[in-house]
Design a protein around this motif. Sequence first.
Motif, PDB file in Angstrom:
ATOM      1  N   ARG A  35      35.063  61.627 -47.815  1.00  0.00           N
ATOM      2  CA  ARG A  35      36.227  60.740 -47.858  1.00  0.00           C
ATOM      3  C   ARG A  35      35.896  59.481 -47.058  1.00  0.00           C
ATOM      4  NH1 ARG A  35      40.724  62.196 -49.903  1.00  0.00           N
ATOM      5  NH2 ARG A  35      40.427  64.392 -49.400  1.00  0.00           N
ATOM      6  N   TRP A  41      40.751  58.818 -51.827  1.00  0.00           N
ATOM      7  CA  TRP A  41      40.246  59.896 -52.669  1.00  0.00           C
ATOM      8  C   TRP A  41      38.754  60.094 -52.493  1.00  0.00           C
ATOM      9  CZ3 TRP A  41      42.746  59.005 -58.157  1.00  0.00           C
ATOM     10  CH2 TRP A  41      44.130  59.193 -58.056  1.00  0.00           C
ATOM     11  N   THR A  42      38.323  61.324 -52.741  1.00  0.00           N
ATOM     12  CA  THR A  42      36.899  61.647 -52.794  1.00  0.00           C
ATOM     13  C   THR A  42      36.430  61.516 -54.252  1.00  0.00           C
ATOM     14  OG1 THR A  42      37.263  63.991 -53.261  1.00  0.00           O
ATOM     15  CG2 THR A  42      37.193  63.335 -50.920  1.00  0.00           C
ATOM     16  N   GLU A  45      37.912  64.316 -56.237  1.00  0.00           N
ATOM     17  CA  GLU A  45      39.317  64.084 -56.589  1.00  0.00           C
ATOM     18  C   GLU A  45      39.454  63.041 -57.697  1.00  0.00           C
ATOM     19  OE1 GLU A  45      41.253  65.152 -52.223  1.00  0.00           O
ATOM     20  OE2 GLU A  45      40.490  63.142 -52.608  1.00  0.00           O
ATOM     21  N   ILE A  46      38.585  62.054 -57.694  1.00  0.00           N
ATOM     22  CA  ILE A  46      38.615  61.031 -58.754  1.00  0.00           C
ATOM     23  C   ILE A  46      38.324  61.671 -60.106  1.00  0.00           C
ATOM     24  CG2 ILE A  46      37.462  58.966 -59.662  1.00  0.00           C
ATOM     25  CD1 ILE A  46      36.983  58.192 -56.644  1.00  0.00           C
ATOM     26  N   HIS A  49      41.386  63.420 -61.172  1.00  0.00           N
ATOM     27  CA  HIS A  49      42.370  62.400 -61.560  1.00  0.00           C
ATOM     28  C   HIS A  49      42.092  61.863 -62.963  1.00  0.00           C
ATOM     29  CE1 HIS A  49      44.465  58.610 -61.945  1.00  0.00           C
ATOM     30  NE2 HIS A  49      43.284  58.017 -62.070  1.00  0.00           N
ATOM     31  N   ASN A  78      48.866  59.400 -56.609  1.00  0.00           N
ATOM     32  CA  ASN A  78      48.585  59.965 -55.290  1.00  0.00           C
ATOM     33  C   ASN A  78      49.403  61.233 -55.058  1.00  0.00           C
ATOM     34  OD1 ASN A  78      46.650  58.060 -54.383  1.00  0.00           O
ATOM     35  ND2 ASN A  78      48.289  56.594 -54.064  1.00  0.00           N
ATOM     36  N   ALA A  81      47.664  63.995 -56.909  1.00  0.00           N
ATOM     37  CA  ALA A  81      46.445  64.412 -56.210  1.00  0.00           C
ATOM     38  C   ALA A  81      46.768  65.358 -55.060  1.00  0.00           C
ATOM     39  CB  ALA A  81      45.681  63.194 -55.698  1.00  0.00           C
ATOM     40  N   SER A  82      47.835  65.057 -54.353  1.00  0.00           N
ATOM     41  CA  SER A  82      48.237  65.886 -53.227  1.00  0.00           C
ATOM     42  C   SER A  82      48.909  67.182 -53.688  1.00  0.00           C
ATOM     43  CB  SER A  82      49.188  65.088 -52.334  1.00  0.00           C
ATOM     44  OG  SER A  82      49.688  65.890 -51.301  1.00  0.00           O
ATOM     45  N   TYR A  86      43.983  68.359 -55.820  1.00  0.00           N
ATOM     46  CA  TYR A  86      42.798  67.984 -56.584  1.00  0.00           C
ATOM     47  C   TYR A  86      41.507  68.483 -55.937  1.00  0.00           C
ATOM     48  CZ  TYR A  86      45.161  64.714 -59.829  1.00  0.00           C
ATOM     49  OH  TYR A  86      45.926  64.144 -60.816  1.00  0.00           O
ATOM     50  N   HIS A 145      36.835  53.540 -62.168  1.00  0.00           N
ATOM     51  CA  HIS A 145      36.629  54.672 -61.266  1.00  0.00           C
ATOM     52  C   HIS A 145      35.155  54.938 -60.996  1.00  0.00           C
ATOM     53  CE1 HIS A 145      40.657  55.791 -60.352  1.00  0.00           C
ATOM     54  NE2 HIS A 145      40.999  55.880 -61.624  1.00  0.00           N
TER      55      HIS A 145
END
Length: 164
Positions: A35, A41-42, A45-46, A49, A78, A81-82, A86, A145
Amino acid sequence: MQATTRADKLKIYGAAHTELVAALAGIPREAWHYRAPFDPWTIHEIVVHIADSEANSYIRCRRLIAEPGSSVMAYDENGWASALDYASQSPGDALELFRLLRGNTYKLVLTLPESAWANTVYHPENGIMTLDDWLEVYANHVRDHVEQMRRIHDHWRQTVPGGA
């Protein structure tokens, strides 16, 4: 949108999975959970997403084609993601889901008559959108991204011992 511009956008749109997989191949898995201080985001996580975004894109495109004049949903990226954690989801599954959704929609939009491209929907954040507007957003989504992931990876390489 002019036909040549649309054709260019469609090529980018159709090649997105290949572009994403190639970019990820150049990033070590150890960096996927890093991170960076400048990004919420990592890389992992991307990737997740992108699959969720593509699921929304899949529905938006179909509403544009089959239900012009309707509304489409906005969502809190976001928040998703939370709430959907993710970080614990499988990036491999996300990549496969993205491949299937994008590939299916790509085949569909290649067959559309010219008249379909003027169809509209209402998006709560973007207002009235045509199918060309939709294409503009999603043709660039993965590329944007990939650049984000490259910035995170570059920071990881400069910051983490042995990250080079």
